[in-house]
Design an enzyme around this catalytic site. Structure first.
Site, PDB file in Angstrom:
ATOM      1  N   VAL A 112       0.850  -1.350  -0.168  1.00 26.89           N
ATOM      2  CA  VAL A 112       0.133   0.077  -0.029  1.00 26.89           C
ATOM      3  C   VAL A 112       0.914   1.319   0.044  1.00 26.89           C
ATOM      4  O   VAL A 112       0.390   2.377   0.289  1.00 26.89           O
ATOM      5  CB  VAL A 112      -0.943   0.023   1.228  1.00 26.89           C
ATOM      6  CG1 VAL A 112      -1.866  -1.059   1.191  1.00 26.89           C
ATOM      7  CG2 VAL A 112      -0.414   0.006   2.605  1.00 26.89           C
ATOM      8  N   SER A 132       7.239 -11.747  -1.293  1.00 24.10           N
ATOM      9  CA  SER A 132       5.983 -11.979  -0.703  1.00 24.10           C
ATOM     10  C   SER A 132       5.939 -13.639  -0.390  1.00 24.10           C
ATOM     11  O   SER A 132       6.584 -14.623  -1.208  1.00 24.10           O
ATOM     12  CB  SER A 132       4.713 -12.009  -1.729  1.00 24.10           C
ATOM     13  OG  SER A 132       3.672 -12.316  -1.313  1.00 24.10           O
ATOM     14  N   CYS A 146     -20.706   6.108   3.242  1.00 23.67           N
ATOM     15  CA  CYS A 146     -21.215   6.559   1.948  1.00 23.67           C
ATOM     16  C   CYS A 146     -20.153   6.714   0.897  1.00 23.67           C
ATOM     17  O   CYS A 146     -20.485   7.063  -0.322  1.00 23.67           O
ATOM     18  CB  CYS A 146     -21.743   8.119   2.214  1.00 23.67           C
ATOM     19  SG  CYS A 146     -20.240   9.329   2.348  1.00 23.67           S
ATOM     20  N   CYS A 186      15.344  -8.841  -2.791  1.00 22.04           N
ATOM     21  CA  CYS A 186      14.898  -8.647  -4.198  1.00 22.04           C
ATOM     22  C   CYS A 186      15.671  -7.439  -4.601  1.00 22.04           C
ATOM     23  O   CYS A 186      16.115  -7.498  -6.068  1.00 22.04           O
ATOM     24  CB  CYS A 186      13.643  -7.840  -4.084  1.00 22.04           C
ATOM     25  SG  CYS A 186      12.123  -9.011  -3.329  1.00 22.04           S
ATOM     26  N   HIS A 203      -4.378  -4.103  -2.439  1.00 19.90           N
ATOM     27  CA  HIS A 203      -5.001  -3.897  -1.194  1.00 19.90           C
ATOM     28  C   HIS A 203      -5.239  -2.378  -0.861  1.00 19.90           C
ATOM     29  O   HIS A 203      -5.057  -1.888   0.171  1.00 19.90           O
ATOM     30  CB  HIS A 203      -3.816  -4.321   0.009  1.00 19.90           C
ATOM     31  CG  HIS A 203      -3.861  -5.970  -0.140  1.00 19.90           C
ATOM     32  ND1 HIS A 203      -2.759  -6.738   0.286  1.00 19.90           N
ATOM     33  CD2 HIS A 203      -4.530  -6.664  -0.671  1.00 19.90           C
ATOM     34  CE1 HIS A 203      -2.818  -7.794   0.122  1.00 19.90           C
ATOM     35  NE2 HIS A 203      -4.197  -7.942  -0.309  1.00 19.90           N
TER      36      HIS A 203
END
Length: 312
Positions: free
Chosen positions: A120, A239, A147, A282, A136
């Protein structure tokens, strides 16, 4: 929509990092060369940008936010917003690391068709990766649960700051505060924090983030499946695939006969489905991959890295 509650997460089991990085990158290069690859990224992509994760072997035990907890009471929501008000700018100030920039380089070479991210933090977007599908949601938007009214996180902060000047000064006078993966901080005494309700309907405000226990919107899932369908290879980055929101795309790719590669520190739930797993950071793997592919381009400047473009 509520689906189930989540328990506190603990770090993954310690594993040995792959020592033969060159060999691992050579195998990954062979898997993605001349093919269309879509990336599925998780929190391990962002640790080098100073954003902690939940599941890597060296992560601290943490309890992530759940939708059940958030909806439990107004008092709890106020406590959450107090911590988020102090911590969200840490995530906002984070910058893309070498892994994000390497994806940009791979896209320029025509090897990566897009990114599906569980994060996120908006770092893929900051790095210029495209298209980026945020499974996400992201920290940069806030919505009303009742609303659907939306506002940017920056705008909400400008509304909360004058109401909470004394609270902010009191907490910051303590010095450095631990920041969690969800962009909140470890603060207990928040009774004096003032939170506002939706100015449109008076309902409770919530970050536009899919909390644990919520379902990813169906249209977002459909778009992610379409991105996997249009690719030849799925590359999972950072992940653990602990939750089904990410693992389902690995399973889908295998059912479609596509190649799957996983780069992550520690074991993942998708390891048995992968054609290649690399236990490494990574940033190190992707940087080396770009260097290897770039060297191939330099050796054959008249060739386009073997990318096969499909007929319409």
């Amino acid at each position: 929509m509520r689906t189930r509650s989540q328990v506190a997460w603990t770090p993954g089991e310690p594993t040995e990092i792959d020592l033969d990085l060159d060999g691992a990158v050579a195998r990954l290069s062979a898997l993605v060369a001349g093919r269309h690859t879509v990336i599925l990224s998780g929190a391990g992509m962002s640790t080098d940008s100073g954003i902690p994760d939940y599941r890597s072997p060296d992560a601290a035990p943490r309890t992530p936010m759940t939708i059940d907890a958030f909806l439990a009471s107004r008092e709890f929501r106020t406590h959450y917003w107090a911590r988020n008000h102090l911590g969200w700018r840490h995530m906002d100030a984070a910058t893309p690391n070498r892994a994000h920039h390497a994806i940009t380089d791979l896209q320029r070479l025509g090897l990566v068709s897009g990114v599906i991210t569980q994060n996120v933090d908006m770092l893929h977007t900051k790095a210029g990766n495209h298209p980026v599908l945020e499974l996400h949601g992201c920290y940069g938007r806030v919505c009303c649960i009742d609303c659907g009214w939306q506002v940017s996180r920056h705008r909400l902060a400008s509304m909360l700051e004058p109401l909470n000047a004394d609270f902010t000064a009191r907490i910051r006078s303590r010095g450095a505060i631990e920041v969690a993966p969800d962009a909140d901080v470890a603060v207990g005494d928040t009774d004096d924090f003032v939170m506002i309700d939706c100015p449109a309907c008076g309902g409770p405000l919530k970050p536009a983030i899919v909390y644990f226990g919520e379902s990813v919107p169906a249209d977002v899932v459909d778009r992610a499946y379409a991105m996997v369908d249009a690719a030849d290879t799925l590359l999972v980055l950072g992940s653990s695939l602990t939750v089904m929101s990410g693992l389902r795309f690995v399973k889908h790719a295998k059912r479609q006969g596509k190649s799957v590669a996983i780069v992550n520190r520690g074991h993942t739930r998708g390891d048995s489905l992968a054609d290649l797993t690399i236990d490494h950071r990574c940033a190190e793997v992707l940087t080396a991959l770009v260097e290897r592919i770039g060297a191939g381009v330099a050796s054959h400047p008249d060739e386009v890295v073997g990318v096969h473009h499909r007929s319409p």
